[in-house]
Design an enzyme around this catalytic site. Sequence first.
Site, PDB file in Angstrom:
ATOM      1  N   ASP A 182      60.676  58.348  11.306  1.00  0.00           N
ATOM      2  CA  ASP A 182      59.306  59.041  11.277  1.00  0.00           C
ATOM      3  C   ASP A 182      58.769  59.556  10.033  1.00  0.00           C
ATOM      4  OD1 ASP A 182      58.781  58.254  13.860  1.00  0.00           O
ATOM      5  OD2 ASP A 182      58.930  60.096  14.867  1.00  0.00           O
ATOM      6  N   SER A 185      72.107  59.822  21.499  1.00  0.00           N
ATOM      7  CA  SER A 185      71.799  61.289  21.247  1.00  0.00           C
ATOM      8  C   SER A 185      71.716  61.440  19.876  1.00  0.00           C
ATOM      9  CB  SER A 185      73.083  61.663  22.095  1.00  0.00           C
ATOM     10  OG  SER A 185      73.021  63.183  22.231  1.00  0.00           O
ATOM     11  N   LYS A 210      69.356  58.370  25.035  1.00  0.00           N
ATOM     12  CA  LYS A 210      69.650  59.818  25.785  1.00  0.00           C
ATOM     13  C   LYS A 210      68.829  60.965  25.131  1.00  0.00           C
ATOM     14  CE  LYS A 210      73.501  62.880  27.020  1.00  0.00           C
ATOM     15  NZ  LYS A 210      73.096  63.809  26.262  1.00  0.00           N
TER      16      LYS A 210
END
Length: 415
Positions: A326, A315, A340
């Site tokens: 990224d 999560s 998740k």
Amino acid sequence: MIKSTFWQKLFTTIVLVSIAWLSWTTNATAYYNEEEKIFLQAWRIVNQAYVDDSFNDQNWWFVRQRFLDRGFSDRSATYDAIEEMLATLDDPFTRLLRPEQYRSLQVNTAGELSGVGLQIDINSQTKQLEVVTPIDNSPAEKAGIKPRDRVLAIDGVKTKTLSLDEAAAKMRGQVGTPVTLTVQSGSGKNTNIRDVEIVRDRISLNPVYARLDDNSGETPIGYLRLAQFSANATKEIAHSIANLEDQGAKGFILDLRNNPGGLLQAGIETARLWLNSGTVVYTVNRQGMIGSYGATDEAVTDAPLIVLVNQGSASASEILAGALQDNDRATIVGETTFGKGLIQSLFDLPDDSGIAVTVAKYETPNHRDINKAGIEPDYKVSQSLLPFSEMGTGDDQQYQEAVKLLTKQTLVAQN
């Protein structure tokens, strides 16, 4: 004259219809008793906010009417009906929180807990109650329970008959009282089912552990372990970064292993501590509309960073790891994370109960969908689950790999 009369009549008709409709809706609302109003409020929340506008390929209005026709004799029957209605969505994260459960959830996110110390979930494919991670130094961790273990029963009650919150409530209890969990580990020929008796205790949810590792060669390293994203997590991380840099830290290892997540906003704010620019996360609602959270040009350090993850990182941990990966801000080391990628919001119901509803999914800055896929590390290093006392030591292969990489990065940055 004829045109004027026509428009006057049309206007009068519209006004009369509007008054009649308002009168009908007012009377209709007044018609419902207290139990029906609570049920209808839960239905409306899902109708307006749920991520899947097909409602699991069913007519949500027909579902509403079917339950209203059945009627509710008391509050318990109303709760049962809401839970049965939500079960038709086949989404374990969209669920009713009865008053005691709702209060308990609010206490837990504030950083207080008593029980066995397990973060649990329902596997969307197998429908089994699954361990996300044991909390550091908790009775469950000391009993040898590990991420991905399945909890088949709690004190003899099969967990397939329990909701997520009912299972959590059964594990909680007074300090010093025992609870027996039937736990399944492994799969296939390696499956092991055993009964584990655990004595409940007070669980410390202090989210941050920090220390300076000055035994790793020429580069003093700040080691930060984040246990969960509670309300005070970002503040504690920022404070620890400043203290470690004062002690001479030239690079950082952020340990998110076995961190099951927590508050979405805490994950976003923690990412902002490390980013001067770029997107942190995208959210996608049921209309396909994309929202985003970005950096705020207020990074507290630009020192090299390694992030440790494993299959118990879930999560908000995945939001943070994905954002740093990224944006080329950190190197990720460890194992593929839990996967998740759904966002739940909490809504109040009129009687101090609440309802958790899946309202969106999230994507990384490069639009990777994490749900069921997880975050792949840049450097994959597999190892068995270590107790908290051995993390960040010479026996921790993932940590040692992070130290090697960070030392190289720091030397390059200094030259």
